[in-house]
Design an enzyme around this catalytic site. Structure first.
Site, mmCIF file in Angstrom:
data_model
loop_
_atom_site.group_PDB
_atom_site.id
_atom_site.type_symbol
_atom_site.label_atom_id
_atom_site.label_comp_id
_atom_site.label_asym_id
_atom_site.label_seq_id
_atom_site.Cartn_x
_atom_site.Cartn_y
_atom_site.Cartn_z
ATOM 1 N N GLU A 85 40.688 30.227 61.372
ATOM 2 C CA GLU A 85 40.687 31.225 60.281
ATOM 3 C C GLU A 85 39.277 31.683 59.926
ATOM 4 O OE1 GLU A 85 43.587 30.857 57.224
ATOM 5 O OE2 GLU A 85 44.934 29.741 58.548
ATOM 6 N N TRP A 129 46.029 31.426 70.932
ATOM 7 C CA TRP A 129 45.776 30.378 69.930
ATOM 8 C C TRP A 129 46.792 30.381 68.789
ATOM 9 C CZ3 TRP A 129 42.418 27.384 72.081
ATOM 10 C CH2 TRP A 129 41.368 27.922 72.823
ATOM 11 N N ARG A 189 36.678 -6.171 55.505
ATOM 12 C CA ARG A 189 35.895 -6.676 56.641
ATOM 13 C C ARG A 189 34.663 -7.438 56.172
ATOM 14 N NH1 ARG A 189 35.609 -7.839 62.113
ATOM 15 N NH2 ARG A 189 33.567 -7.278 62.948
ATOM 16 N N GLY A 232 38.299 37.155 69.216
ATOM 17 C CA GLY A 232 38.398 36.021 68.294
ATOM 18 C C GLY A 232 37.728 36.369 66.985
ATOM 19 N N LEU A 253 46.938 37.061 65.146
ATOM 20 C CA LEU A 253 45.796 37.980 65.110
ATOM 21 C C LEU A 253 44.940 37.811 66.373
ATOM 22 C CD1 LEU A 253 44.011 40.008 63.503
ATOM 23 C CD2 LEU A 253 42.899 38.038 62.424
ATOM 24 N N GLY A 312 32.960 0.718 62.373
ATOM 25 C CA GLY A 312 32.285 0.171 63.549
ATOM 26 C C GLY A 312 33.097 0.421 64.813
#
Ligand SMILES: Cc1cc2nc3c(=O)[nH]c(=O)nc-3n(C[C@H](O)[C@H](O)[C@H](O)COP(=O)(O)OP(=O)(O)OC[C@H]3O[C@@H](n4cnc5c(N)ncnc54)[C@H](O)[C@@H]3O)c2cc1C
Length: 390
Positions: free
Chosen positions: A370, A164, A275, A139, A133, A346
């Site tokens: 889209e 695209w 962690r 766009g 499209l 982190g």
């Protein structure tokens, strides 16, 4: 790097068959897709073999009618399949969604003859599709597209450039929207163009921020000849066909977004439990516990929203407004959740040694494709204000 497999999502599924289907998809995702995702994305490798495998497993035609090779699954099941695939690798989940988008026109608007001729190969015969499209200068304002199709006897000659295009250059067929009449949406017609059509060439794929394994390329149509038997729907009906596909496609993007977000939460949670700082797992600190709680809540809310829209579609009710809401909410949630996941890891979150930085880069594109999230807000507002509003 964490290698603990994420816990299965507690899903609401309508039948035993759909529960088995999701179990199969999870197995394929864990065994074939997830283990190579980071390396192949890093290398920009398109996983064509995975799409062939998915086609053989009947996973490329899930939401379509069985008589032409589809899987006859309701959208609420199909979308959860997409979510699982995207959680393993967005290139695959989004690729299946785009393939489904490319099949939508023919399945919904094709003649019986066209469907018999093409759908079995498209839905389960190993072919991969693309949806064309967008153009370089068209766009969000998709109805301003300028690629032309001119009638010549029993054929159409297509000339112009599409931009695209996901699977551009690797697809076996393209659903192409081209101008056959005057300006605006009513002058657009849809065509099914074979990937090896003469005069059709793909540019070098775009260098993207993420989803590097998914080729996105411009396509040049230099007098591409297609017979009228490859016109989908009526002349001038193309934009209606394109928008109907996008309503369904937006739900696919929403589901993919929740998959990406779920993958990021799984990583963040695993890391936070492991962690230690200040003598405790960082998951003990309320500052992070609240972040994790917010992430999980956004994911559940997004999943509930896309499933509500899917169930409307499955019931044959209008779902366009809810699809736009789901696309908007789920993709914004994915951006927020993946960003927070990087924070929870982190400094390590900012490295390619852990998947969360990739997930964050991938989430970004879902706010754009889209229909950008600005366009989704326009669609929602138009529905609120009534059909006469702009
Ligand atoms: C990785 C990737 C894959 C894609 N795959 C496909 C594909 O397979 N097939 C296909 O056809 N297209 C595809 N696209 C194109 C995609 O759909 C477009 O990028 C998208 O619709 C936006 O168009 P644009 O990029 O031209 O931005 P523009 O339309 O130029 O928009 C630029 C900015 O302006 C904003 N904007 C525009 N109009 C308005 C308005 N009225 N009000 C408020 N804000 C506005 C937009 O939200 C955006 O922020 C893909 C794009 C990407 C990045």
């Amino acid at each position: 790097m964490t290698d603990r497999a994420p816990q299965p999502v507690d899903r609401q599924l309508p039948t035993e068959e759909s529960r088995d289907l999701l179990a199969l998809v999870r197995e394929i995702a864990q065994r074939e897709i997830r283990p190579v995702a980071a390396d192949e994305e890093d290398a920009g490798k398109f996983p064509r073999a995975i799409f062939t495998l998915l086609s053989e497993a009947g996973l490329l035609g899930l939401p379509y009618a069985g008589e032409h090779g589809g899987g006859e699954q309701p959208y609420e099941v199909y979308l959860q399949v997409l979510e699982e695939l995207a959680a393993a690798r967005l290139t695959v989940g989004l690729g299946v969604s785009v393939h489904s988008l490319a099949c939508h026109g023919l399945a919904g608007y094709g003649t019986e003859e066209q469907q018999k001729a093409h759908l079995p190969a498209m839905l389960g015969g190993g072919l991969l599709g693309a949806y064309c499209l967008s153009e370089p200068a068209s766009g969000s304002d998709a109805a301003s597209l300028t690629t032309k199709a001119v009638r010549e006897g029993d054929d159409w000659i297509i000339t112009g450039t599409k931009a695209w295009i996901t699977h551009g250059g690797v697809a076996d067929f393209y659903t192409v929207l081209a101008r056959t009449g005057g300006e605006g949406p009513k002058g657009i017609t849809a065509f099914l163009v074979p990937g090896d059509a003469q005069g059709l060439t793909a540019a070098v794929p775009e260098k993207k921020m993420g989803m590097k394994g998914s080729p996105t390329a411009q396509l040049h149509f230099d007098g591409v000849r297609v017979p009228d038997t490859r016109r989908i729907g009526e002349e001038g009906q193309g934009f209606t066909i394109a928008l109907a596909a996008l309503d369904a496609g937006r739900l696919g993007i929403a589901a993919c977004a929740i998959g990406v977000a779920q993958a990021a939460l799984d990583e963040a949670l695993t890391y936070a439990l492991d962690r230690k700082q200040f003598g405790h797992p960082i998951a003990d600190f309320q500052g992070l516990r609240f972040m994790l709680a917010d992430m999980a809540t956004k994911i559940e809310a997004g999943r509930a929203l896309y499933l509500a829209a899917a169930r409307l579609r499955d019931a044959g009710k209008p779902f366009s407004r809810q699809a736009a809401m789901a696309k908007l909410f789920c993709t914004d949630a994915a951006m927020a959740v993946t960003t927070d996941a990087v924070q929870i890891l982190g400094g390590y979150g900012y490295t390619a040694d852990f998947p969360v930085e990739r997930l964050m880069r991938e989430a970004k594109v879902l706010q754009i494709v889209e229909g950008t999230n600005q366009i989704q807000r326009m669609v929602i507002a138009r529905h609120l204000a009534g059909p006469e509003s702009h």
